[in-house]
Design an enzyme around this catalytic site. Structure first.
Site, PDB file in Angstrom:
ATOM      1  N   MET A 155       6.939 -38.899  -3.663  1.00 18.70           N
ATOM      2  CA  MET A 155       6.970 -37.492  -4.020  1.00 18.70           C
ATOM      3  C   MET A 155       5.586 -37.136  -4.545  1.00 18.70           C
ATOM      4  O   MET A 155       5.079 -37.783  -5.471  1.00 18.70           O
ATOM      5  CB  MET A 155       8.042 -37.194  -5.077  1.00 18.70           C
ATOM      6  CG  MET A 155       8.201 -35.708  -5.349  1.00 18.70           C
ATOM      7  SD  MET A 155       8.690 -34.741  -3.885  1.00 18.70           S
ATOM      8  CE  MET A 155      10.432 -35.176  -3.766  1.00 18.70           C
ATOM      9  N   ASP A 156       4.946 -36.146  -3.926  1.00 17.75           N
ATOM     10  CA  ASP A 156       3.614 -35.730  -4.340  1.00 17.75           C
ATOM     11  C   ASP A 156       3.708 -34.645  -5.411  1.00 17.75           C
ATOM     12  O   ASP A 156       4.379 -33.626  -5.220  1.00 17.75           O
ATOM     13  CB  ASP A 156       2.836 -35.168  -3.149  1.00 17.75           C
ATOM     14  CG  ASP A 156       2.462 -36.239  -2.136  1.00 17.75           C
ATOM     15  OD1 ASP A 156       2.626 -37.438  -2.441  1.00 17.75           O
ATOM     16  OD2 ASP A 156       1.999 -35.865  -1.039  1.00 17.75           O
ATOM     17  N   GLY A 183       3.691 -39.534   0.850  1.00 26.10           N
ATOM     18  CA  GLY A 183       3.647 -40.952   1.197  1.00 26.10           C
ATOM     19  C   GLY A 183       3.105 -41.079   2.609  1.00 26.10           C
ATOM     20  O   GLY A 183       3.523 -40.344   3.505  1.00 26.10           O
ATOM     21  N   LYS A 184       2.179 -42.003   2.822  1.00 30.53           N
ATOM     22  CA  LYS A 184       1.540 -42.100   4.127  1.00 30.53           C
ATOM     23  C   LYS A 184       2.548 -42.344   5.252  1.00 30.53           C
ATOM     24  O   LYS A 184       2.449 -41.772   6.333  1.00 30.53           O
ATOM     25  CB  LYS A 184       0.473 -43.198   4.123  1.00 30.53           C
ATOM     26  CG  LYS A 184      -0.748 -42.849   3.292  1.00 30.53           C
ATOM     27  CD  LYS A 184      -1.831 -43.901   3.414  1.00 30.53           C
ATOM     28  CE  LYS A 184      -3.040 -43.523   2.571  1.00 30.53           C
ATOM     29  NZ  LYS A 184      -3.653 -42.255   2.996  1.00 30.53           N
ATOM     30  N   GLU A 188       0.619 -48.877   2.250  1.00 28.50           N
ATOM     31  CA  GLU A 188       1.171 -48.522   0.945  1.00 28.50           C
ATOM     32  C   GLU A 188       2.457 -49.299   0.643  1.00 28.50           C
ATOM     33  O   GLU A 188       3.216 -48.925  -0.249  1.00 28.50           O
ATOM     34  CB  GLU A 188       1.434 -47.016   0.864  1.00 28.50           C
ATOM     35  CG  GLU A 188       0.169 -46.205   0.660  1.00 28.50           C
ATOM     36  CD  GLU A 188       0.431 -44.730   0.415  1.00 28.50           C
ATOM     37  OE1 GLU A 188      -0.421 -44.082  -0.204  1.00 28.50           O
ATOM     38  OE2 GLU A 188       1.493 -44.211   0.844  1.00 28.50           O
ATOM     39  N   LEU A 218     -14.098 -39.940  10.824  1.00 31.51           N
ATOM     40  CA  LEU A 218     -15.367 -39.753  10.138  1.00 31.51           C
ATOM     41  C   LEU A 218     -15.425 -38.429   9.383  1.00 31.51           C
ATOM     42  O   LEU A 218     -16.502 -37.885   9.149  1.00 31.51           O
ATOM     43  CB  LEU A 218     -16.519 -39.826  11.154  1.00 31.51           C
ATOM     44  CG  LEU A 218     -16.564 -41.090  12.026  1.00 31.51           C
ATOM     45  CD1 LEU A 218     -17.643 -40.968  13.092  1.00 31.51           C
ATOM     46  CD2 LEU A 218     -16.789 -42.329  11.165  1.00 31.51           C
ATOM     47  N   GLY A 219     -14.254 -37.898   9.002  1.00 31.03           N
ATOM     48  CA  GLY A 219     -14.223 -36.656   8.248  1.00 31.03           C
ATOM     49  C   GLY A 219     -14.857 -35.516   9.034  1.00 31.03           C
ATOM     50  O   GLY A 219     -14.556 -35.285  10.199  1.00 31.03           O
ATOM     51  N   GLY A 261      -5.560 -37.509   7.505  1.00 32.84           N
ATOM     52  CA  GLY A 261      -5.570 -38.786   8.216  1.00 32.84           C
ATOM     53  C   GLY A 261      -4.206 -39.138   8.780  1.00 32.84           C
ATOM     54  O   GLY A 261      -4.099 -39.731   9.859  1.00 32.84           O
ATOM     55  N   ASP A 262      -3.153 -38.764   8.057  1.00 33.99           N
ATOM     56  CA  ASP A 262      -1.796 -39.037   8.552  1.00 33.99           C
ATOM     57  C   ASP A 262      -1.489 -38.184   9.781  1.00 33.99           C
ATOM     58  O   ASP A 262      -0.859 -38.660  10.731  1.00 33.99           O
ATOM     59  CB  ASP A 262      -0.781 -38.772   7.443  1.00 33.99           C
ATOM     60  CG  ASP A 262      -0.984 -39.682   6.244  1.00 33.99           C
ATOM     61  OD1 ASP A 262      -1.363 -40.854   6.461  1.00 33.99           O
ATOM     62  OD2 ASP A 262      -0.775 -39.229   5.104  1.00 33.99           O
TER      63      ASP A 262
END
Length: 317
Positions: free
Chosen positions: A15-16, A42-43, A143, A224-225, A254-255
């Protein structure tokens, strides 16, 4: 495509707890923030939700606690049409929680309390072997305990199911594990840590990719963002530009990328097409606050593609 891609995601559910602030607080400093939100994250769960919205049939394998957050996380996955048969609820354990601060530029600082994710064992994965072996692709991150990651990858290999390993958060990986990975998707920090043992090690993108290939990884896709992505293909390293977006929150980008990559490859697309598709999914995700709330649908990605193709950005390699 007659049937949707079948993807199994093995990983974390959190939970974020997200607060927006003018900037990230310094050590020992207290600052006043603004908007606060509670969002599923959560990833593992992020990638599952993203893959489902992009059109895949998704099974999630993971653990939550027997608390209110655990109930909310399961309910949310079910609402996203994700099969949760192999998400275990652990008695007397709290669910994973991530404390996230997002600054005005959309950059974030994250502290994770793993909770039930840290109690996920190889046995939890073995129970889901029938789902793994019948999937088109396994998507996994770091994770959860490393022994559990290794067991999931081993099962997938045994059944010739392709594996995408997103080595986040950054951790060192054994060569035995790397040799079982079809596609590794590190960012620069994660790539440097794997090959040099230091997150701030001295290594170029080309050196990171070449070293990982030499260690046995079949293919590498590096995020690479703002500089886009680089990937290995037939002995060469290709670069693709990033889409320029107004950034609200980079959490979960990223996910979104990993899910997009996995879905497109599971549908039979080429690696170049999959990376391009993944970049669009990631670009759309940074335009909204939160991880899962920002994950785009397949229709949104296709609309974005059509918009950019008609006078928009051009990919460079």
């Amino acid at each position: 495509m007659a049937q949707p891609a079948r993807i199994v995601v093995v990983g974390s559910l959190n939970m974020d707890l997200v607060v927006v602030a003018p900037r990230i607080a310094l050590e020992g400093e207290t600052i006043l923030g603004g908007q606060f939100s509670t969002m599923p994250g959560g990833k593992g769960a992020n990638q599952a939700v993203a893959a489902s919205r992009l059109g895949a049939k998704v099974h999630m394998v993971g653990c939550v606690g027997d608390d209110g957050f655990g109930q909310e996380l399961l309910a949310h996955l079910n609402q996203e049409n994700i099969d949760t048969e192999y998400v275990s609820t652990l008695a007397g354990i709290s669910s994973g929680v991530a404390m996230i601060t997002v600054n005005e530029s959309g950059e974030n600082s994250i502290v994770v309390s793993s909770g039930a994710n840290a109690r996920m064992t190889p046995d939890h994965v073995r129970r889901a072997e029938s789902v793994i072996c019948s999937s088109d692709l396994l998507l996994i991150q770091l994770e959860i305990p490393m022994e559990t990651v290794e067991e999931a990858v081993s099962i997938a290999n045994r059944h010739q199911v392709p594996v995408i390993l997103n080595p986040a958060p950054a951790n060192q990986l054994s060569e035995a594990l790397l040799k079982q990975v079809d596609i590794l998707t590190p960012n620069e920090t994660e790539g440097k840590l794997i090959i040099t043992g230091q997150a701030d090690g001295d290594a170029s993108v080309e050196e990171i990719i070449s070293t990982l290939i030499n260690k046995g990884v079949k293919r590498v896709v590096m995020t690479l963002g703002g500089d886009g992505a680089a990937y290995s293909e037939k002995g060469t390293i290709q670069h693709l530009k990033a889409h320029q977006m107004e950034v609200v929150d980079t959490t979960g980008a990223g996910d979104s990328f990993n899910a997009g990559l996995g879905v497109y490859l599971a549908e039979g697309g080429s690696l170049e097409e999959a990376v391009q598709f993944a970049q669009k999914a990631a670009a759309l995700s940074v335009a909204k606050l939160g991880a899962q709330p920002a994950m785009p649908s397949r229709i949104e990605v296709e609309h974005f593609h059509n918009k950019r193709s008609n006078g928009g950005e051009v990919y460079e390699s």
